[in-house]
Design a protein around this motif. Sequence first.
Motif, PDB file in Angstrom:
ATOM      1  N   ARG A 104       0.855  -1.181   0.000  1.00 22.42           N
ATOM      2  CA  ARG A 104       0.000   0.000   0.000  1.00 22.42           C
ATOM      3  C   ARG A 104       0.886   1.223   0.000  1.00 22.42           C
ATOM      4  NH1 ARG A 104      -4.289   1.759   3.157  1.00 22.42           N
ATOM      5  NH2 ARG A 104      -3.775   3.876   2.824  1.00 22.42           N
ATOM      6  N   PHE A 105       0.311   2.340  -0.390  1.00 21.17           N
ATOM      7  CA  PHE A 105       1.014   3.612  -0.366  1.00 21.17           C
ATOM      8  C   PHE A 105       0.561   4.371   0.869  1.00 21.17           C
ATOM      9  CE2 PHE A 105       0.529   2.538  -4.898  1.00 21.17           C
ATOM     10  CZ  PHE A 105       1.866   2.398  -5.212  1.00 21.17           C
ATOM     11  N   LEU A 106       1.483   5.086   1.463  1.00 19.78           N
ATOM     12  CA  LEU A 106       1.182   5.851   2.667  1.00 19.78           C
ATOM     13  C   LEU A 106       1.669   7.272   2.463  1.00 19.78           C
ATOM     14  CD1 LEU A 106       0.014   5.141   5.468  1.00 19.78           C
ATOM     15  CD2 LEU A 106       2.332   4.847   6.261  1.00 19.78           C
ATOM     16  N   HIS A 107       0.855   8.222   2.874  1.00 13.96           N
ATOM     17  CA  HIS A 107       1.194   9.642   2.751  1.00 13.96           C
ATOM     18  C   HIS A 107       0.937  10.321   4.092  1.00 13.96           C
ATOM     19  CE1 HIS A 107       1.302   9.104  -1.591  1.00 13.96           C
ATOM     20  NE2 HIS A 107       0.139   8.477  -1.474  1.00 13.96           N
ATOM     21  N   GLY A 108       1.619  11.399   4.336  1.00 14.99           N
ATOM     22  CA  GLY A 108       1.410  12.162   5.559  1.00 14.99           C
ATOM     23  C   GLY A 108       2.215  11.602   6.713  1.00 14.99           C
ATOM     24  N   VAL A 109       2.409  12.431   7.732  1.00 10.10           N
ATOM     25  CA  VAL A 109       3.269  12.048   8.845  1.00 10.10           C
ATOM     26  C   VAL A 109       2.537  11.968  10.182  1.00 10.10           C
ATOM     27  CG1 VAL A 109       5.413  12.846   7.784  1.00 10.10           C
ATOM     28  CG2 VAL A 109       4.029  14.448   9.128  1.00 10.10           C
ATOM     29  N   ASN A 110       1.222  11.901  10.152  1.00 10.44           N
ATOM     30  CA  ASN A 110       0.459  11.753  11.383  1.00 10.44           C
ATOM     31  C   ASN A 110       0.470  10.269  11.755  1.00 10.44           C
ATOM     32  OD1 ASN A 110      -1.913  11.079  13.020  1.00 10.44           O
ATOM     33  ND2 ASN A 110      -2.395  13.262  12.831  1.00 10.44           N
ATOM     34  N   ILE A 111       1.238   9.932  12.786  1.00  9.09           N
ATOM     35  CA  ILE A 111       1.450   8.535  13.161  1.00  9.09           C
ATOM     36  C   ILE A 111       0.131   7.826  13.468  1.00  9.09           C
ATOM     37  CG2 ILE A 111       2.524   6.990  14.851  1.00  9.09           C
ATOM     38  CD1 ILE A 111       4.578   8.237  13.015  1.00  9.09           C
ATOM     39  N   GLU A 112      -0.725   8.441  14.235  1.00  8.52           N
ATOM     40  CA  GLU A 112      -1.994   7.795  14.589  1.00  8.52           C
ATOM     41  C   GLU A 112      -2.843   7.515  13.355  1.00  8.52           C
ATOM     42  OE1 GLU A 112      -2.647   6.474  17.555  1.00  8.52           O
ATOM     43  OE2 GLU A 112      -0.666   7.189  18.122  1.00  8.52           O
ATOM     44  N   ARG A 113      -2.903   8.468  12.444  1.00 11.26           N
ATOM     45  CA  ARG A 113      -3.671   8.260  11.211  1.00 11.26           C
ATOM     46  C   ARG A 113      -3.004   7.174  10.355  1.00 11.26           C
ATOM     47  NH1 ARG A 113      -4.829  13.508   8.371  1.00 11.26           N
ATOM     48  NH2 ARG A 113      -2.603  13.414   8.064  1.00 11.26           N
ATOM     49  N   ASN A 114      -1.673   7.148  10.317  1.00 14.43           N
ATOM     50  CA  ASN A 114      -0.958   6.107   9.576  1.00 14.43           C
ATOM     51  C   ASN A 114      -1.255   4.719  10.130  1.00 14.43           C
ATOM     52  OD1 ASN A 114       1.967   8.225   9.365  1.00 14.43           O
ATOM     53  ND2 ASN A 114       0.292   8.081   7.911  1.00 14.43           N
ATOM     54  N   ILE A 115      -1.322   4.604  11.446  1.00 14.11           N
ATOM     55  CA  ILE A 115      -1.627   3.317  12.087  1.00 14.11           C
ATOM     56  C   ILE A 115      -3.027   2.855  11.682  1.00 14.11           C
ATOM     57  CG2 ILE A 115      -2.100   2.220  14.319  1.00 14.11           C
ATOM     58  CD1 ILE A 115       0.276   3.942  15.422  1.00 14.11           C
ATOM     59  N   VAL A 116      -3.988   3.771  11.685  1.00 12.73           N
ATOM     60  CA  VAL A 116      -5.354   3.436  11.269  1.00 12.73           C
ATOM     61  C   VAL A 116      -5.356   2.992   9.805  1.00 12.73           C
ATOM     62  CG1 VAL A 116      -7.669   4.369  10.839  1.00 12.73           C
ATOM     63  CG2 VAL A 116      -6.465   4.909  12.969  1.00 12.73           C
ATOM     64  N   GLN A 117      -4.623   3.685   8.950  1.00 14.54           N
ATOM     65  CA  GLN A 117      -4.565   3.335   7.531  1.00 14.54           C
ATOM     66  C   GLN A 117      -3.986   1.934   7.338  1.00 14.54           C
ATOM     67  OE1 GLN A 117      -2.191   6.697   6.341  1.00 14.54           O
ATOM     68  NE2 GLN A 117      -3.941   7.743   5.418  1.00 14.54           N
ATOM     69  N   ILE A 118      -2.926   1.619   8.050  1.00 16.07           N
ATOM     70  CA  ILE A 118      -2.295   0.304   7.932  1.00 16.07           C
ATOM     71  C   ILE A 118      -3.239  -0.774   8.453  1.00 16.07           C
ATOM     72  CG2 ILE A 118      -0.381  -1.135   8.740  1.00 16.07           C
ATOM     73  CD1 ILE A 118       1.315   1.503   8.746  1.00 16.07           C
ATOM     74  N   TYR A 119      -3.855  -0.521   9.591  1.00 14.84           N
ATOM     75  CA  TYR A 119      -4.806  -1.486  10.162  1.00 14.84           C
ATOM     76  C   TYR A 119      -5.952  -1.756   9.181  1.00 14.84           C
ATOM     77  CZ  TYR A 119      -8.256  -3.623  13.196  1.00 14.84           C
ATOM     78  OH  TYR A 119      -9.184  -4.474  13.713  1.00 14.84           O
ATOM     79  N   ASP A 120      -6.538  -0.677   8.669  1.00 11.11           N
ATOM     80  CA  ASP A 120      -7.656  -0.812   7.727  1.00 11.11           C
ATOM     81  C   ASP A 120      -7.238  -1.599   6.498  1.00 11.11           C
ATOM     82  OD1 ASP A 120      -9.343   0.557   9.402  1.00 11.11           O
ATOM     83  OD2 ASP A 120      -9.296   2.437   8.253  1.00 11.11           O
ATOM     84  N   ASP A 121      -6.052  -1.339   6.017  1.00  9.99           N
ATOM     85  CA  ASP A 121      -5.564  -2.022   4.827  1.00  9.99           C
ATOM     86  C   ASP A 121      -5.424  -3.521   5.070  1.00  9.99           C
ATOM     87  OD1 ASP A 121      -4.461  -2.010   2.107  1.00  9.99           O
ATOM     88  OD2 ASP A 121      -2.595  -2.580   3.109  1.00  9.99           O
ATOM     89  N   ILE A 122      -4.962  -3.889   6.237  1.00  4.52           N
ATOM     90  CA  ILE A 122      -4.731  -5.308   6.549  1.00  4.52           C
ATOM     91  C   ILE A 122      -6.029  -6.033   6.888  1.00  4.52           C
ATOM     92  CG2 ILE A 122      -3.668  -6.895   8.208  1.00  4.52           C
ATOM     93  CD1 ILE A 122      -1.317  -4.887   8.360  1.00  4.52           C
ATOM     94  N   PHE A 123      -6.861  -5.436   7.722  1.00  6.52           N
ATOM     95  CA  PHE A 123      -8.012  -6.150   8.265  1.00  6.52           C
ATOM     96  C   PHE A 123      -9.363  -5.830   7.640  1.00  6.52           C
ATOM     97  CE2 PHE A 123      -4.833  -6.302  11.655  1.00  6.52           C
ATOM     98  CZ  PHE A 123      -4.745  -7.680  11.812  1.00  6.52           C
ATOM     99  N   GLU A 124      -9.521  -4.676   7.045  1.00 10.05           N
ATOM    100  CA  GLU A 124     -10.830  -4.285   6.537  1.00 10.05           C
ATOM    101  C   GLU A 124     -11.072  -4.732   5.101  1.00 10.05           C
ATOM    102  OE1 GLU A 124     -13.126  -2.902   8.542  1.00 10.05           O
ATOM    103  OE2 GLU A 124     -11.654  -3.041  10.132  1.00 10.05           O
ATOM    104  N   LYS A 125     -10.068  -5.191   4.407  1.00 12.73           N
ATOM    105  CA  LYS A 125     -10.231  -5.585   3.014  1.00 12.73           C
ATOM    106  C   LYS A 125     -10.553  -7.060   2.850  1.00 12.73           C
ATOM    107  CE  LYS A 125      -7.657  -2.004   0.722  1.00 12.73           C
ATOM    108  NZ  LYS A 125      -6.618  -1.692  -0.218  1.00 12.73           N
ATOM    109  N   ARG A 126     -10.824  -7.752   3.915  1.00 15.62           N
ATOM    110  CA  ARG A 126     -11.097  -9.187   3.834  1.00 15.62           C
ATOM    111  C   ARG A 126     -12.496  -9.447   3.386  1.00 15.62           C
ATOM    112  NH1 ARG A 126      -7.680 -11.733   8.811  1.00 15.62           N
ATOM    113  NH2 ARG A 126      -5.741 -10.953   8.061  1.00 15.62           N
TER     114      ARG A 126
END
Length: 101
Positions: free
Chosen positions: A79-101
């Motif tokens: 996945r591609f990640l943009h921005g430097v807000n760590i909390e938002r990045n964590i949510v994006q990574i989580y969503d990418d891994i678990f919400e696409k099932r």
Amino acid sequence: MKKAIATKRITIVGGNENWVKKIRQEFPNWKFVSASVSSTVDNMSILKAERVILFTDTLGHSNYYKFMQTIQSHHIPFRFLHGVNIERNIVQIYDDIFEKR
């Protein structure tokens, strides 16, 4: 969310030095590859990953294409990640891994 993704074999490619330092503190078991990697790409970090996160804000075109060639030829999820807000990045990574099932 942090606990759920902390155990994943994730390789982060790119990211500015300050951002990488902060995310590494949150996830010390993840692999990190510098955006300014030499002409040879660190394929082992990529090949062992369950998922590769490309922080494209700091990744040059030539290195981007080298990483993408390895990722695509070995069918590694990314996945591609943009921005430097760590909390938002964590949510994006989580969503990418678990919400696409």
